[in-house]
Design a protein around this motif. Structure first.
Motif, short mmCIF file in Angstrom:
data_model
loop_
_atom_site.label_atom_id
_atom_site.label_comp_id
_atom_site.label_asym_id
_atom_site.label_seq_id
_atom_site.Cartn_x
_atom_site.Cartn_y
_atom_site.Cartn_z
N ALA A 95 0.83 -1.21 0.00
CA ALA A 95 0.00 0.00 0.00
C ALA A 95 0.86 1.25 0.00
N ALA A 96 1.92 1.24 0.80
CA ALA A 96 2.83 2.39 0.84
C ALA A 96 3.51 2.59 -0.51
N THR A 97 3.89 1.50 -1.13
CA THR A 97 4.53 1.57 -2.45
C THR A 97 3.56 2.10 -3.50
N SER A 98 2.33 1.62 -3.48
CA SER A 98 1.35 2.06 -4.49
C SER A 98 1.03 3.54 -4.34
N GLU A 99 0.96 4.03 -3.10
CA GLU A 99 0.69 5.45 -2.91
C GLU A 99 1.86 6.30 -3.39
N GLY A 101 3.59 -5.61 -9.12
CA GLY A 101 4.54 -5.98 -10.16
C GLY A 101 5.97 -5.68 -9.74
N MET A 102 6.19 -4.51 -9.13
CA MET A 102 7.52 -4.15 -8.66
C MET A 102 8.01 -5.14 -7.60
N ASP A 109 11.40 -9.62 -5.94
CA ASP A 109 11.52 -10.91 -5.26
C ASP A 109 12.03 -11.98 -6.23
N GLY A 110 11.53 -11.94 -7.46
CA GLY A 110 11.97 -12.92 -8.44
C GLY A 110 13.45 -12.79 -8.76
N ALA A 164 16.67 -4.28 -12.00
CA ALA A 164 15.76 -3.64 -11.06
C ALA A 164 15.60 -2.15 -11.35
N VAL A 165 16.71 -1.48 -11.60
CA VAL A 165 16.66 -0.04 -11.90
C VAL A 165 15.83 0.23 -13.15
N ALA A 166 16.03 -0.58 -14.18
CA ALA A 166 15.30 -0.38 -15.43
C ALA A 166 13.79 -0.53 -15.21
N PHE A 167 13.38 -1.56 -14.48
CA PHE A 167 11.95 -1.80 -14.28
C PHE A 167 11.34 -0.75 -13.35
N ILE A 168 12.02 -0.45 -12.25
CA ILE A 168 11.49 0.53 -11.29
C ILE A 168 11.38 1.90 -11.95
N SER A 169 12.39 2.28 -12.72
CA SER A 169 12.36 3.57 -13.40
C SER A 169 11.21 3.63 -14.40
N TRP A 170 10.97 2.52 -15.08
CA TRP A 170 9.86 2.45 -16.04
C TRP A 170 8.52 2.62 -15.33
N VAL A 171 8.33 1.94 -14.21
CA VAL A 171 7.07 2.04 -13.46
C VAL A 171 6.84 3.46 -12.97
N LEU A 172 7.87 4.07 -12.40
CA LEU A 172 7.72 5.40 -11.81
C LEU A 172 7.62 6.49 -12.87
N GLY A 173 8.33 6.30 -14.00
CA GLY A 173 8.36 7.37 -14.98
C GLY A 173 7.35 7.23 -16.10
N HIS A 174 7.05 5.99 -16.49
CA HIS A 174 6.16 5.78 -17.62
C HIS A 174 5.09 4.74 -17.27
N GLY A 175 5.54 3.51 -17.13
CA GLY A 175 4.58 2.45 -16.82
C GLY A 175 3.59 2.27 -17.96
N PRO A 176 2.61 1.40 -17.76
CA PRO A 176 1.60 1.21 -18.81
C PRO A 176 0.71 2.43 -18.91
#
Length: 210
Positions: free
Chosen positions: A136-140, A164-165, A170-171, A192-204
């Motif tokens: 929940a903290a991460t999603s907010e 997803g993050m 974990d995977g 990890a950096v590539a995926f996290i940056s994508w989620v925070l900056g662009h994402g779907p």
């Protein structure tokens, strides 16, 4: 200068914290099942009596360690956006934090917690509640950063990205720990950096992002 004497409550809290710190080291080193109460007591420099004066079981200790980790994580995540700054600065700070949070010790504890929750219904609810609090903290945090970039997300969309993050992190850690010769620590961090940056900056792109 005369050293201030600890109260009985302070001494108990100190003993409890030392037992928790010792248990964390031993759980990470040996795993929950292979760790005995004596292992924890010896690591902390106390007796079995001291352990049972503070805890009823190893499982209780593990849940307390997860609670401690969850509280620390939630506090750190909330501080990312509270600190303020330009959107790019907040995103960079969040990416750095979530990347640094991919730690073998923390992963090992949560992996043990997941196994315990899957095998013993008595511990399932409290462990899942702690995990959900972190999500929940991460999603907010994700919602806040995406909103600052003119991309609003619903709670459900942000929760999906947070899950997803967490799943990717974990995977990666599981793969690294079980098949480490094929992936360096730097490799884990880069993915990890590539995926996290994508989620925070662009994402779907969702319909209501437009």
């Amino acid at each position: 200068m005369k050293r201030e004497r600890l109260t009985r409550a302070q001494r108990k809290e100190q003993t409890r914290e030392r037992l928790l710190d010792a248990a964390e080291r031993v759980f990470v080193r040996k795993g929950l099942a292979a760790t005995s109460v004596d292992d924890i007591s010896d690591e902390a420099g106390y007796t079995r009596g001291a352990f049972y004066f503070n805890f009823d079981s190893k499982a209780e200790v593990l849940i307390e360690l997860l609670r401690r980790d969850s509280e620390r994580t939630c506090s750190n995540i909330q501080a990312i956006t509270k600190e303020g700054g330009a959107p790019d600065e907040v995103k960079e700070r969040a990416t750095a934090y979530f990347t640094d949070a991919i730690r073998p010790d923390s992963f090992s504890l949560w992996a043990e917690g997941s196994l315990l929750a899957s095998r013993d219904g008595a511990y399932r609810d409290p462990i899942n509640a702690l995990r959900n609090r972190r999500l929940a903290a991460t999603s907010e945090c994700i919602r806040s950063i995406r909103a600052a970039n003119q991309a609003k997300l619903s709670h459900g969309q942000a929760e999906a990205l947070a899950l997803g993050m967490a799943s990717i992190s974990d995977g990666l850690m599981f793969f690294k720990m079980s098949n480490g010769q094929n992936m360096s620590g730097e490799g884990v961090i880069n993915v990890a950096v590539a995926f996290i940056s994508w989620v925070l900056g662009h994402g779907p792109k969702y319909e209501d992002d437009k």
